[in-house]
Write an enzyme that holds these catalytic residues in place. Structure first.
Site, PDB file in Angstrom:
ATOM      1  N   LYS A  38      54.662 -67.848  18.753  1.00 28.64           N
ATOM      2  CA  LYS A  38      55.633 -68.694  19.443  1.00 28.64           C
ATOM      3  C   LYS A  38      56.373 -67.956  20.549  1.00 28.64           C
ATOM      4  O   LYS A  38      56.676 -68.539  21.589  1.00 28.64           O
ATOM      5  CB  LYS A  38      56.621 -69.299  18.459  1.00 28.64           C
ATOM      6  CG  LYS A  38      57.619 -68.318  17.847  1.00 28.64           C
ATOM      7  CD  LYS A  38      58.618 -69.016  16.960  1.00 28.64           C
ATOM      8  CE  LYS A  38      59.597 -68.029  16.350  1.00 28.64           C
ATOM      9  NZ  LYS A  38      60.439 -67.373  17.358  1.00 28.64           N
ATOM     10  N   THR A  39      56.669 -66.664  20.322  1.00 28.75           N
ATOM     11  CA  THR A  39      57.390 -65.909  21.353  1.00 28.75           C
ATOM     12  C   THR A  39      56.549 -65.785  22.607  1.00 28.75           C
ATOM     13  O   THR A  39      57.050 -65.891  23.731  1.00 28.75           O
ATOM     14  CB  THR A  39      57.772 -64.515  20.825  1.00 28.75           C
ATOM     15  OG1 THR A  39      58.535 -64.660  19.626  1.00 28.75           O
ATOM     16  CG2 THR A  39      58.599 -63.752  21.849  1.00 28.75           C
ATOM     17  N   ASP A 205      64.760 -71.319  21.265  1.00 28.69           N
ATOM     18  CA  ASP A 205      63.928 -70.764  20.198  1.00 28.69           C
ATOM     19  C   ASP A 205      64.573 -71.039  18.840  1.00 28.69           C
ATOM     20  O   ASP A 205      65.779 -71.249  18.746  1.00 28.69           O
ATOM     21  CB  ASP A 205      63.786 -69.254  20.424  1.00 28.69           C
ATOM     22  CG  ASP A 205      62.685 -68.629  19.579  1.00 28.69           C
ATOM     23  OD1 ASP A 205      61.906 -69.375  18.959  1.00 28.69           O
ATOM     24  OD2 ASP A 205      62.608 -67.383  19.548  1.00 28.69           O
ATOM     25  N   GLU A 206      63.764 -71.034  17.782  1.00 26.17           N
ATOM     26  CA  GLU A 206      64.248 -71.172  16.389  1.00 26.17           C
ATOM     27  C   GLU A 206      65.146 -72.401  16.221  1.00 26.17           C
ATOM     28  O   GLU A 206      66.212 -72.333  15.606  1.00 26.17           O
ATOM     29  CB  GLU A 206      65.008 -69.905  15.957  1.00 26.17           C
ATOM     30  CG  GLU A 206      64.210 -68.613  16.060  1.00 26.17           C
ATOM     31  CD  GLU A 206      63.190 -68.432  14.950  1.00 26.17           C
ATOM     32  OE1 GLU A 206      62.962 -69.381  14.184  1.00 26.17           O
ATOM     33  OE2 GLU A 206      62.618 -67.338  14.868  1.00 26.17           O
ATOM     34  N   GLN A 238      60.501 -72.862   7.857  1.00 28.48           N
ATOM     35  CA  GLN A 238      61.150 -71.548   7.868  1.00 28.48           C
ATOM     36  C   GLN A 238      62.665 -71.659   8.044  1.00 28.48           C
ATOM     37  O   GLN A 238      63.316 -70.689   8.432  1.00 28.48           O
ATOM     38  CB  GLN A 238      60.561 -70.667   8.968  1.00 28.48           C
ATOM     39  CG  GLN A 238      59.080 -70.359   8.784  1.00 28.48           C
ATOM     40  CD  GLN A 238      58.586 -69.358   9.802  1.00 28.48           C
ATOM     41  OE1 GLN A 238      58.835 -68.162   9.712  1.00 28.48           O
ATOM     42  NE2 GLN A 238      57.868 -69.861  10.785  1.00 28.48           N
ATOM     43  N   ARG A 569      55.556 -62.866   5.493  1.00 31.66           N
ATOM     44  CA  ARG A 569      55.865 -61.596   6.178  1.00 31.66           C
ATOM     45  C   ARG A 569      54.698 -60.631   6.048  1.00 31.66           C
ATOM     46  O   ARG A 569      54.604 -59.658   6.806  1.00 31.66           O
ATOM     47  CB  ARG A 569      57.108 -60.914   5.575  1.00 31.66           C
ATOM     48  CG  ARG A 569      58.422 -61.684   5.600  1.00 31.66           C
ATOM     49  CD  ARG A 569      58.769 -62.224   6.947  1.00 31.66           C
ATOM     50  NE  ARG A 569      58.304 -63.593   7.087  1.00 31.66           N
ATOM     51  CZ  ARG A 569      58.155 -64.229   8.245  1.00 31.66           C
ATOM     52  NH1 ARG A 569      58.422 -63.609   9.376  1.00 31.66           N
ATOM     53  NH2 ARG A 569      57.734 -65.474   8.287  1.00 31.66           N
TER      54      ARG A 569
END
Length: 669
Positions: A38-39, A205-206, A238, A569
């Protein structure tokens, strides 16, 4: 399309490319699964808007949740655009810019400053509430408008009014006020239009972690029908920060506030193996409040995840340590639901001689020596800052309570320029105490207009701060001295002292940093955004993970999202574990999440645990008597004070609690 940007976009998968090249005249909602790049998508979208669409850098607003994410975005974008002209920052840093532009300079209280002020209010008012509980209640109230049920409403409103009065008196904002004040300003039509025009295109973002205030801020800037040029990235699976006020339903309902939004899903995972993702997909599939997506690995199947069940937490921890030795310590992360679970693992790693770090421990910006020196700068900028004044006085050796009170009265009644020896003498100071107090006042007057580095150097010299540290903290002096040196290095990069102080406050309130080439121990909340080759998730028992409080309050879906974040993770190796006995709790059932992932078959499941407290192990409360020691899952160890008819009264560390005998979940020690 220009050279290197064209090459970067050509390497994207179809969904990523669709997101980067999406139309600019409609809202875009990108549902980005864990490890889906996504980044990269977000940064290439910005580069595309500037290089190909022709939007000027200073007309783009990109909002992140951490300073680390801001720095990463700037670094990636530096290949394509002039990042110095971009408006990139956290919600709070962008909001603070708006406040400073519209209302002038304001001092920002970070979390520790706010706690100190709350503690003073509680102690002076003799309030029947713990300072930490009141501080959390204030934060929750400011972010959600709701007063927590565990705090008396009348007491809270009175304390809140005093807290806000003290902030106003100091011309200060706390961390939560930054968003409130920015939204208040943006609700003025002229100011809203000003920033809507300035920020032609908005990216966030997020977005699953936004709270109502943050969402309101974005709506005010980009929500008007003639704007709606907004691009949000998030993943409801998330969303794990409800305790901070985050509301993932804002992301789920994005189309309601931004009609005609285009939905794009990123489902190719570039981090984990299929073996890990299969567990993650099965687990999160049990949540109902989600859009639905299935992660697929770009890395193949990989080794099978490992699950082990042990009798005790010591056995579990020794297994972790033995297994870690098969890997490079720097590639290992150990995750747990709550901080107390780290102790057994720490002990085992020490026994086995394995280096480790506990991520989320006291950060650089919260260390005493850093806070002390910054207090001098804050007080020089804003003489009305009572919290900074208290901290400064606490660093001056030889100043007792009486001298401290005289100093406080003198420094709060007049500007520094008007406070001299005569005023201090009038307050009753003589001899050495007068000399010490005068030195402090003269120093504050001197550094008032200095840049931060020069001001800090003068404080260290004049107050013999290194000598103070050596005398007060002989065992840790060298590390504290190094921290001061690092602070001086940071200060040398700034010319504006207020900007420097406020930036440290923002960093202090937001960032948790991972340190060193060692095994990283941390809560799952602290692990968000991180990854390691090898990940252990320990404590997978009912009442531990998922946490008993979440079970009793019906928040299982948030716990499931937390477990989903934990296992995603891991890049290649995933280890899961549970125990039968943890501390004073025994007979613990394996976590329901192990069954939902398919790690344990349903045929091995004895029964469905509906309440974690039922697993604590009750005593027959009719047999309790005065003086018995008992354990309660929420309040810990306590002593029975009285057994009277249908009730039992127990003294815990949090105070007296009275239970109905037939409902008390108590266990005799």
């Amino acid at each position: 399309m220009s050279g290197s940007l064209s090459e970067e976009i050509s390497r994207l998968n179809p969904s990523q490319r669709e997101a980067v090249l999406a139309p600019i005249d409609r809202p875009i909602m990108v549902v980005a699964g864990a490890g889906s790049g996504k980044t990269r998508v977000l940064t290439l979208r910005v580069a595309y808007l500037v290089r190909e669409i022709g939007i000027p850098e200073n007309s783009i607003l990109a909002v992140t949740f951490t300073n680390k994410a801001t720095d990463e975005m700037r670094e990636r974008l530096s290949r394509f655009v002039n990042v110095k002209r971009l408006n990139v920052g956290t919600f709070h840093s962008i909001a603070l810019r708006i406040i400073r532009e519209e209302t002038g300079d304001r001092v920002v209280y970070d979390d520790e400053d706010s706690r100190a002020l709350v503690k003073e209010i509680v102690e002076k008012g003799n309030l029947s509430v713990k300072p930490r509980a009141l501080r959390l209640a204030i934060t929750r109230y400011k972010n959600t408008g709701r007063i927590p049920a565990n705090v008396d409403r009348t007491l809270f409103l009175s304390a809140y009014e005093e807290y806000q009065r003290r902030l106003k008196e100091a011309n200060a904002l706390d961390f939560d006020d930054i968003l409130i004040e920015a939204v208040r300003l943006l609700e003025g039509e002229d100011i809203r239009e000003k920033y809507a025009k300035r920020f032609f295109y908005v990216l966030v973002d997020e977005y699953q972690d936004t709270n109502p205030l943050q969402h309101r801020m974005i709506k005010l800037i980009a929500g008007a029908p003639n704007h709606r040029r907004v691009f949000v990235v998030g993943d409801e699976d998330q969303s794990i920060y409800a305790f901070r006020g985050a509301d993932f339903t804002i992301f789920l309902n994005f189309e309601r506030d931004f009609p005609e939004a285009i939905l794009i899903k990123l489902e190719t995972n570039y981090r984990s193996t299929n073996q890990i993702l299969n567990l993650a997909n099965r687990l999160i599939g049990h949540n109902r409040q989600r859009r639905g997506k299935t992660l697929r690995s770009h890395s193949g199947d990989g080794p099978e995840p490992v699950y082990r069940r042990f009798y005790s937490e010591r056995e579990e921890a020794d297994w972790v340590a033995r297994t870690v030795r098969k890997h490079d310590p720097g590639s290992v992360m150990v995750l747990y639901r709550a901080n107390y679970l780290s102790k057994a693992v720490e002990d085992a790693l020490i026994r086995w001689g394995i280096p480790y770090t506990v991520v989320g421990d006291v950060s650089f910006y919260q260390r005493r020596e850093v806070k002390d020196l910054i207090a001098y700068l804050r007080l020089a900028i804003n003489p009305g800052d009572a919290v900074a004044l208290d901290r400064v006085i606490s660093t001056v050796e030889g100043v007792g309570a009486k001298t401290a009170q005289i100093l406080k009265e003198a420094l709060t009644s007049k500007p520094f320029t008007e406070v001299g020896e005569e005023e201090l003498k009038a307050g009753g100071l003589r001899g050495g105490r007068l000399k010490t107090a005068a030195k402090l006042v003269n120093l504050l007057r001197e550094i008032e207009d200095y840049p931060p580095h020069r001001a800090l150097v003068r404080v260290i010299e004049e107050m013999d701060y290194f000598g103070y540290l050596q005398r007060k903290f002989p065992e840790s002096y060298e590390s504290r001295r190094d921290n001061v040196s690092q602070l001086l290095n940071m200060a040398s990069e700034y010319t504006d002292t207020l900007e420097f102080v406020n930036q440290l406050s923002l960093l202090s309130s937001i960032d948790t940093k991972e340190k060193g080439n060692a095994v990283a121990l941390m809560t799952v909340h602290a692990a968000k955004g991180l990854e390691r080759e090898t990940v252990f998730v320990i404590g997978l028992e009912e009442g531990t993970f998922p946490h008993y409080r979440a079970l009793d309050e019906g928040n299982v879906e948030e716990e499931r999202r937390l477990a989903y974040v934990a296992i995603t993770r891991a890049k290649r190796h995933l280890y899961l574990s549970s125990v039968e006995v943890r501390g004073w709790r025994d007979g613990l059932e394996p976590s329901r999440f192990l069954y939902e992932m398919g790690i344990i078959g349903e045929d091995r499941r004895k029964k469905r645990v509906t309440s974690a407290r039922e697993k604590v192990g009750k005593v027959k409360n009719s047999t309790l008597k005065k003086g018995d020691y008992v354990v309660h899952d929420r309040y810990g160890v306590g002593r029975v004070l009285r057994v009277d008819g249908e009730t039992v009264t127990v003294l815990f560390s949090v105070g007296k609690k009275t239970f109905m005998k037939d409902r008390a979940k108590l266990r005799r020690l």
